[in-house]
Design a protein around this motif. Structure first.
Motif, mmCIF file in Angstrom:
data_model
loop_
_atom_site.group_PDB
_atom_site.id
_atom_site.type_symbol
_atom_site.label_atom_id
_atom_site.label_comp_id
_atom_site.label_asym_id
_atom_site.label_seq_id
_atom_site.Cartn_x
_atom_site.Cartn_y
_atom_site.Cartn_z
ATOM 1 N N ILE A 152 0.845 -1.187 0.000
ATOM 2 C CA ILE A 152 0.000 0.000 0.000
ATOM 3 C C ILE A 152 0.882 1.239 0.000
ATOM 4 C CG2 ILE A 152 -1.833 1.249 1.191
ATOM 5 C CD1 ILE A 152 -2.631 -1.411 2.481
ATOM 6 N N LEU A 211 1.139 5.664 -0.654
ATOM 7 C CA LEU A 211 0.476 6.958 -0.696
ATOM 8 C C LEU A 211 1.237 7.819 -1.683
ATOM 9 C CD1 LEU A 211 -1.826 8.638 0.614
ATOM 10 C CD2 LEU A 211 -0.111 9.521 2.204
ATOM 11 N N ALA A 269 -7.338 8.622 -1.075
ATOM 12 C CA ALA A 269 -6.835 8.458 0.293
ATOM 13 C C ALA A 269 -7.689 9.211 1.302
ATOM 14 C CB ALA A 269 -5.386 8.934 0.385
ATOM 15 N N ARG A 283 -4.273 6.596 -2.799
ATOM 16 C CA ARG A 283 -3.856 5.356 -2.123
ATOM 17 C C ARG A 283 -3.768 4.275 -3.196
ATOM 18 N NH1 ARG A 283 -6.617 1.013 0.661
ATOM 19 N NH2 ARG A 283 -5.507 0.363 2.558
ATOM 20 N N VAL A 318 2.981 2.801 2.873
ATOM 21 C CA VAL A 318 2.089 2.811 4.041
ATOM 22 C C VAL A 318 2.139 1.481 4.771
ATOM 23 C CG1 VAL A 318 -0.322 3.020 4.790
ATOM 24 C CG2 VAL A 318 0.567 4.477 2.939
#
Length: 296
Positions: A5, A7, A33, A60, A90
């Motif tokens: 994951i 960002l 996000a 995201r 993340v």
């Protein structure tokens, strides 16, 4: 399965998505996000309109990998690239074991069109108050009854059928799953042609008609021949504008044209496109979408 994951700002979304694909990600999805917060942003895409952005200001990115090692290697390689500036890892986490069939089925429950008319997946029992039911499971073709445009069309069909006004011979142009054609059959249409440019939609319509024990003629658009008492087209505004002369030519005198897939802000442009042939009126509205009709 493991998820990586990230960002990222919108300007890096395409580059990261391409890189993840090259690093053997099984899938890559991009989400807002800030979803479910006051900062959430809506992105829309439609033929004839400028393409939407590749992502959100704060995106995201979720990449699925077969093993944890592959996910960690991908994260390490990405962090070493110049284009990763402003991006963050993340998490790397295992995907919980799921019964994916049951999870998918749980997202599709019976849909009320009217208190007595429902769309019901095959894994559900019809509600006790249902007097008319279309059995339909989600598939490749558009039209499960959940979208406002589909529900408005089906409400119009049900209103005609229950008020004693004949639907007559019906054309469903751009039939998708065949849901409108099946609805017309359930409410007394005497003959129905359901056509689509997509062969998968034609096959889906044929299968869904059989599952609902109704008779339809299905095929590509050249199967639409002659004039009809009811012409239904739930597509999008841009193709509806282009199709104006063709669709109107299929409506018999005294017949009805029913158009959907139109946003509220597009009403005037549709009225203008159809003015040489008929006078469109807004018949219904739901969640920013409208149903437009005309009588010939």
């Amino acid at each position: 399965m493991f998820e990586l994951i990230l960002l990222a700002p919108v300007v890096q979304v395409e580059t990261l998505s391409d890189a993840l694909d090259a690093l053997d990600a099984l899938s890559v999805s991009v989400e807002d996000a800030d979803a479910h917060t006051p900062a959430e942003q809506a992105l829309f895409g439609e033929p004839g309109m400028p393409p939407p952005k590749a992502g959100w200001e704060r995106s995201r990115i979720v990449a699925l990998f077969a093993t944890e090692a592959l996910a960690r290697d991908a994260a390490t390689l990405l962090q070493a690239q110049d284009f990763f500036a402003g991006c963050h890892v993340v998490a790397i986490q295992a995907v919980p074991e799921q019964d994916w069939v049951r999870l998918t089925q749980s997202q599709f429950t019976p849909v009320e069109i009217t208190p007595e008319f429902w769309i019901v997946p095959t894994w559900h029992e019809p509600p006790a108050q249902a007097r008319q039911v279309i059995r339909l499971d989600p598939g490749l073709a558009f039209g499960t009854g959940t979208h406002p445009t589909t529900r408005m069309c089906l409400r119009w069909i049900a209103a005609r059928g229950t008020s004693g006004q004949s639907l007559g011979r019906v054309l469903d142009y751009g039939c998708g799953s065949g849901i409108l054609a099946i609805g017309a059959a359930k409410f007394g249409a005497v003959a129905i042609d359901a056509v689509d440019i997509d062969e998968a939609a034609v096959e889906s319509t044929r299968a869904n008609a059989q599952a609902n024990h109704v008779q339809l003629q299905t095929g590509l658009p050249d199967k639409a021949v002659g004039r009809y008492q009811t012409v239904l087209a739930n597509i999008l505004a841009t193709p509806l504008r282009v199709l104006a002369p063709l669709l109107c030519a299929h409506v018999q005198p005294g017949g009805n044209l029913v158009l959907a897939g139109i946003l509220e802000r597009q009403a005037d442009e549709l009225k203008a496109a159809y003015l040489p042939y008929c006078q469109l009126q807004v018949q219904d509205e739901q969640e920013g979408w409208i149903l437009m009709t005309a009588q010939f």
